[in-house]
Design a protein around this motif. Structure first.
Motif, PDB file in Angstrom:
ATOM      1  N   THR A   1      43.910  35.549  38.275  1.00 43.26           N
ATOM      2  CA  THR A   1      44.664  36.547  38.380  1.00 43.26           C
ATOM      3  C   THR A   1      45.487  36.328  39.667  1.00 43.26           C
ATOM      4  O   THR A   1      45.008  36.155  40.853  1.00 43.26           O
ATOM      5  N   VAL A   2      46.827  36.658  39.649  1.00 41.55           N
ATOM      6  CA  VAL A   2      47.780  36.327  40.617  1.00 41.55           C
ATOM      7  C   VAL A   2      48.479  37.700  41.184  1.00 41.55           C
ATOM      8  O   VAL A   2      48.716  38.785  40.275  1.00 41.55           O
ATOM      9  N   LYS A   3      48.690  37.823  42.325  1.00 42.06           N
ATOM     10  CA  LYS A   3      48.981  39.266  43.044  1.00 42.06           C
ATOM     11  C   LYS A   3      50.160  38.995  43.674  1.00 42.06           C
ATOM     12  O   LYS A   3      50.007  38.053  44.711  1.00 42.06           O
ATOM     13  N   ALA A   4      51.371  39.709  43.546  1.00 37.29           N
ATOM     14  CA  ALA A   4      52.446  39.621  44.203  1.00 37.29           C
ATOM     15  C   ALA A   4      52.693  40.811  45.253  1.00 37.29           C
ATOM     16  O   ALA A   4      52.164  41.820  45.020  1.00 37.29           O
ATOM     17  N   SER A   5      52.963  40.494  46.488  1.00 32.15           N
ATOM     18  CA  SER A   5      53.163  41.371  47.738  1.00 32.15           C
ATOM     19  C   SER A   5      54.104  42.658  47.556  1.00 32.15           C
ATOM     20  O   SER A   5      54.200  43.338  48.268  1.00 32.15           O
ATOM     21  N   SER A   6      55.239  42.219  46.579  1.00 30.44           N
ATOM     22  CA  SER A   6      56.413  43.298  46.596  1.00 30.44           C
ATOM     23  C   SER A   6      56.866  42.967  45.011  1.00 30.44           C
ATOM     24  O   SER A   6      56.581  42.277  44.279  1.00 30.44           O
ATOM     25  N   ASP A   7      57.660  44.250  44.732  1.00 31.00           N
ATOM     26  CA  ASP A   7      58.555  44.263  43.365  1.00 31.00           C
ATOM     27  C   ASP A   7      59.386  42.775  43.474  1.00 31.00           C
ATOM     28  O   ASP A   7      59.219  42.284  42.472  1.00 31.00           O
TER      29      ASP A   7
ATOM     30  N   THR B   1      50.864  42.661  39.167  1.00 29.01           N
ATOM     31  CA  THR B   1      49.612  41.448  39.283  1.00 29.01           C
ATOM     32  C   THR B   1      49.988  40.661  37.636  1.00 29.01           C
ATOM     33  O   THR B   1      50.338  41.415  36.825  1.00 29.01           O
ATOM     34  N   LEU B   2      49.839  39.534  37.954  1.00 32.58           N
ATOM     35  CA  LEU B   2      49.775  38.636  36.376  1.00 32.58           C
ATOM     36  C   LEU B   2      48.424  38.063  36.210  1.00 32.58           C
ATOM     37  O   LEU B   2      47.767  37.305  37.113  1.00 32.58           O
ATOM     38  N   GLY B   3      48.078  38.701  35.144  1.00 33.94           N
ATOM     39  CA  GLY B   3      46.757  38.020  34.442  1.00 33.94           C
ATOM     40  C   GLY B   3      46.714  36.884  33.657  1.00 33.94           C
ATOM     41  O   GLY B   3      47.449  37.176  32.632  1.00 33.94           O
ATOM     42  N   ILE B   4      46.195  36.005  33.859  1.00 31.93           N
ATOM     43  CA  ILE B   4      46.030  34.681  33.057  1.00 31.93           C
ATOM     44  C   ILE B   4      44.609  34.466  32.352  1.00 31.93           C
ATOM     45  O   ILE B   4      43.658  34.134  33.077  1.00 31.93           O
ATOM     46  N   SER B   5      44.535  34.332  30.861  1.00 34.87           N
ATOM     47  CA  SER B   5      43.612  34.116  30.165  1.00 34.87           C
ATOM     48  C   SER B   5      43.746  33.106  29.041  1.00 34.87           C
ATOM     49  O   SER B   5      44.177  33.745  27.919  1.00 34.87           O
TER      50      SER B   5
END
Length: 577
Positions: free
Chosen positions: A275-281, A315-319
């Motif tokens: 799971t990747v979280k970006a700090s801003s738009d 967030t970007l969820g990778i599965s």
């Protein structure tokens, strides 16, 4: 005698007499019964312990499948609600199906077919209908050298498996892979019925390598609207055979068994998750851009399947699942992407990526999976349930779900090329301002090998699937709910807010797809141009098959072939040919 104009309901003067029902029961050797819903107690005493127990069981997909009055989803807001048939025939063979079809045709009854019952469109249920229930037809037979009937000398023998129409994919994988050491292309969800999935086209985690489930169909036994039992394949009734490979379940006939090609089993299957979280738009949009570029270089290939999800909280969820490579190979493929994320200037953080692999023969081995990956499977918790009745924990939320909205759109591979990449990135980002967008890489066949593409090309599915790098799915749902049942009604205000945002997200994303195509089994109930969206240029040919084998429209499903000739409930003809 002209075409049927209206089907009959209980209470109509022409509804079959008690004697007629008794005659049908004798013809099917006692397998006819009136349908009683376990939810009836909730209509009487919605706050009772008994009602709460029933709602607890609605989270067990095996219970739903084993109960003829229920379906895997409880309904779709403003679209349909799961409703029991008047009568059910628990068919045990093709003769039972034929006698039931004859009875429905002669008495102008609404006919419904249920196997796994996973239809998001509500096609496996209808009030006041006669249900053909194939659940007990679960035989599974492996073949070392199968040749379709009538094709001797024309087709080479193939390794194959023959399954009854009521079989579930989890049980088939156990037989073919765990015990047989082969692979059959089926569905990802273990409780999906084999027949319904194949007739819808059918994707599994590794379709990027092996094509659709329908593409592996070698032969089917099907009972058509005239009550005839037909063996169909490339040499016998090839037009109907083609139609069954994606023309939609319950639309062209009642399939009673299917024979599917099996494939050599890869050495390993594997998973990568993070799971990747970006700090801003701005950081999230840059992350989307980097992922799209990475996808173009590495994921449009036969090795990869399953999903990534872009969420409104940046967030970007990778599965993602892989085959045809080992764990180290998979980790090396993804390392440049995670290196990019690790650079502080990009404003992203990630959970430690998990890269796992296991012998391919063990992926559907329930004992092995529960021992080595505890929590990944749930069991059928009913007393005396078979040990092989398991389902993925990740699918638990789908049992009994009440849908608010569901859309799918194939994304052409040209969108990830440098010339158009910017449009896709903008559309993905803008869509996520409304709702989560999931990209299913296994449900688009760009990057698949030639044999998978050619086999899928010879099916009625929308040809857009062949050139799509992924299928975008935008959907939302709530807990099991039934309108008009006090204490268990859907939250309609919440549902309509969700439906509006889902529609906005889908509309935004489709701005980059000139002629949107959709996957029939995961399509929008309210799709306007559903004929083109579901089948594209194949619809004209498919409609001709329907007219040939079901000229009076006995088989009706929502957004099924030629369903435009009937009212929304399938009881009244609104257009003659």
């Amino acid at each position: 005698m002209g075409p049927t104009q209206r089907r009959v309901r209980p209470g109509d003067p022409s509804w079959p007499s008690a004697q007629a029902w008794q005659e049908l029961n004798r013809a099917v050797e006692g397998r006819l019964s009136a349908v009683t819903s376990p939810l009836a107690i909730c209509a009487q005493t919605p706050a009772s312990t008994a009602c709460m127990e029933v709602f607890g069981r609605l989270k067990n997909p095996y219970y739903l499948g084993d109960t003829p009055a229920l379906t895997q989803a409880s309904g779709w807001l403003d679209a349909w609600t799961s409703a029991p048939s008047a009568y059910v025939v628990a068919v045990a063979n093709a003769n039972d199906v034929a006698r039931t079809i004859d009875f429905a045709r002669e008495h102008c009854l609404r006919l419904v077919v249920k196997g796994g019952g996973h239809s998001y469109q509500g096609t496996s249920n209808a009030a006041d209908s006669l249900l053909v229930w194939t659940r007990s037809m679960r035989d599974i037979t492996l073949h070392d050298a199968f040749v379709p009937a009538g094709c001797e000398g024309r087709l080479r023998p193939a390794s194959a498996v023959t399954v009854g129409a009521g079989a579930l994919w989890g049980h088939v994988y156990d037989a073919v892979t765990t015990r047989g050491g082969r692979y059959v292309q089926g569905g990802g969800c273990l409780t999906v019925g084999v027949a319904g999935l194949v007739q819808g086209g059918g994707f599994g985690s590794f379709s990027k390598r092996f094509g659709t489930a329908a593409a592996s169909l070698l032969q089917a036994e099907v009972v058509t609207a005239d009550g005839e039992v037909r063996i169909v394949n490339a040499c016998s009734h090839p037009d109907l055979f083609w139609g069954l490979k994606g023309g939609g379940g319950g639309s062209l006939g009642v399939v009673t068994s299917l024979t599917l090609r099996t494939h050599e089993l890869p050495d390993q299957f594997g998973l990568i998750r993070a799971t990747v979280k970006a700090s801003s738009d701005d950081a999230f949009k840059a992350l989307i851009g980097e992922f799209v570029a990475f996808s173009a270089d590495h994921l449009v290939s036969e090795h990869w399947g399953e999903t990534v999800a872009f969420h409104a909280d940046n967030t970007l969820g990778i599965s993602m699942l892989f085959q045809g490579m080992n764990q180290d190979d998979a980790a090396r493929v993804w390392q440049p992407f995670f290196d990019w994320i690790a650079e502080p200037a990009h404003g992203c953080t990630t959970t430690p990526p998990q890269v796992l692999s296991l012998p391919a023969r063990r992926l559907w081995d329930a004992g092995f999976m529960m021992q080595h990956l505890p929590g990944v499977l749930k069991i059928d918790d009913r007393p005396g349930a078979p040990a092989e009745n398991v389902f993925w924990t990740s699918n638990g939320g789908e049992a009994g779900q009440y849908l608010y909205g569901y859309t799918s759109t194939w994304l052409p591979v040209a969108l990830v090329a440098p010339a158009q990449r910017g449009r896709l990135i903008d559309a993905l980002f803008a869509s996520t301002r409304h709702w989560t967008v999931s990209l299913h890489f296994n449900k688009g066949l760009a990057g698949a090998p030639a044999d998978a593409l050619n086999a899928t090309r010879n099916t009625p599915m929308n040809p857009a699937v062949l050139d799509a790098f992924a299928l975008a799915i935008i959907a939302g749902e709530g807990a099991p709910a039934f309108p008009g049942m006090p204490g268990h009604e859907p939250d309609e205000a919440r549902g309509r807010r969700a439906a509006t945002r889902i529609a906005q997200a889908a509309q935004t994303l489709r701005t980059v797809v000139p002629e949107p195509g959709t996957y029939l089994s995961e399509s929008n109930f309210f799709e306007a141009d559903w004929q083109h969206a579901n089948w594209g240029s194949n619809y004209v040919r498919l409609a001709a098959v329907k007219r040939k084998y079901d000229p009076d429209g006995l088989f009706f499903v929502h957004h099924g072939v030629n369903s435009e000739e009937w009212s929304a409930d399938g009881f009244t003809r609104v257009r003659n040919r």
